[in-house]
Design a protein around this motif. Structure first.
Motif, PDB file in Angstrom:
ATOM      1  N   ARG A 149      -9.617 -11.788  -2.749  1.00 35.69           N
ATOM      2  CA  ARG A 149      -8.841 -11.154  -1.676  1.00 35.69           C
ATOM      3  C   ARG A 149      -8.505  -9.715  -2.043  1.00 35.69           C
ATOM      4  NH1 ARG A 149      -9.329 -11.342   3.166  1.00 35.69           N
ATOM      5  NH2 ARG A 149      -9.033  -9.154   3.025  1.00 35.69           N
ATOM      6  N   ASP A 174      -9.858  -6.244  -0.240  1.00 37.79           N
ATOM      7  CA  ASP A 174      -8.961  -5.200   0.251  1.00 37.79           C
ATOM      8  C   ASP A 174      -9.268  -3.846  -0.389  1.00 37.79           C
ATOM      9  OD1 ASP A 174      -7.760  -6.875   2.031  1.00 37.79           O
ATOM     10  OD2 ASP A 174      -5.918  -7.137   0.888  1.00 37.79           O
ATOM     11  N   TRP A 180      -3.022 -12.001   3.470  1.00 36.18           N
ATOM     12  CA  TRP A 180      -3.958 -12.738   2.633  1.00 36.18           C
ATOM     13  C   TRP A 180      -3.860 -14.205   2.974  1.00 36.18           C
ATOM     14  CZ3 TRP A 180      -2.286 -10.351  -2.664  1.00 36.18           C
ATOM     15  CH2 TRP A 180      -2.790  -9.054  -2.764  1.00 36.18           C
ATOM     16  N   THR A 198      -8.071  -1.139   2.194  1.00 33.57           N
ATOM     17  CA  THR A 198      -6.717  -1.566   2.515  1.00 33.57           C
ATOM     18  C   THR A 198      -5.834  -1.301   1.295  1.00 33.57           C
ATOM     19  OG1 THR A 198      -7.554  -3.265   4.008  1.00 33.57           O
ATOM     20  CG2 THR A 198      -5.301  -3.539   3.216  1.00 33.57           C
ATOM     21  N   VAL A 200      -0.101  -6.280   4.328  1.00 29.67           N
ATOM     22  CA  VAL A 200      -1.397  -6.862   3.982  1.00 29.67           C
ATOM     23  C   VAL A 200      -1.306  -8.367   4.210  1.00 29.67           C
ATOM     24  CG1 VAL A 200      -3.028  -7.257   2.097  1.00 29.67           C
ATOM     25  CG2 VAL A 200      -1.850  -5.072   2.278  1.00 29.67           C
ATOM     26  N   THR A 223       0.840  -1.196   0.000  1.00 28.42           N
ATOM     27  CA  THR A 223       0.000   0.000   0.000  1.00 28.42           C
ATOM     28  C   THR A 223       0.876   1.247   0.000  1.00 28.42           C
ATOM     29  OG1 THR A 223      -0.109   0.187   2.390  1.00 28.42           O
ATOM     30  CG2 THR A 223      -1.734  -1.250   1.347  1.00 28.42           C
TER      31      THR A 223
END
Length: 148
Positions: free
Chosen positions: A41, A45, A24, A50, A22, A16
């Motif tokens: 996923r 996000d 997953w 996210t 993050v 990000t």
């Protein structure tokens, strides 16, 4: 006979703009295709912010190495996300979040996806009120995360 579940939680750092990590999960024993798990996923996000518009995704090779899957699987996921208007693919910049779907298309996709879910619920005697309650809970969970 016992079933071995292979589910990995992957931590991806600096995906990000804020440099957040993050997490997953990929379930290798799931009936759901790996590319769909990856697509879902990423979409989750994006929905929870996210991942935001303009965020870069790992290259196909990097993502494949991180998750431990074939590059073609990642490429398929990225292609689906591109077709659905969630990412753009650029030879120089790679894959990045780019939300260019219009609202009418998004609503139609939701309607189609929800039709199957509602039909399954009706077959199992789920009431309208129960379905509305579940939808409200899911919607609230996403909008709450967006406000934090």
């Amino acid at each position: 006979m016992t079933k071995t579940v292979l589910c990995y939680i992957i931590a991806i750092t600096d995906i990000t703009k804020d440099g957040d990590t993050v997490y997953w999960s990929i379930d290798f024993s799931s009936d759901e295709a790996l590319y769909l798990q990856l697509c879902n996923r990423i979409i989750m996000d994006i929905a929870t912010e996210t991942l935001r518009d303009g965020d870069s995704l790992p290259s196909v090779r990097q993502m494949a190495d991180l998750i431990g899957i074939n590059m073609h699987t990642v490429n398929k996921a990225y292609s689906v996300l591109k077709q659905e208007g969630f990412v753009k693919l650029d030879r120089r910049r790679g894959a990045f979040v780019c939300l260019d779907m219009d609202k009418i298309q998004a609503l139609e996709e939701m309607r189609q996806n929800m039709a199957e879910v509602v039909a399954r619920g009706i077959c199992r005697d789920v009431t309208r009120e129960e379905a509305h309650s579940i939808l409200d809970q899911v919607f609230d969970a996403f909008t709450k995360k967006n406000k934090e």
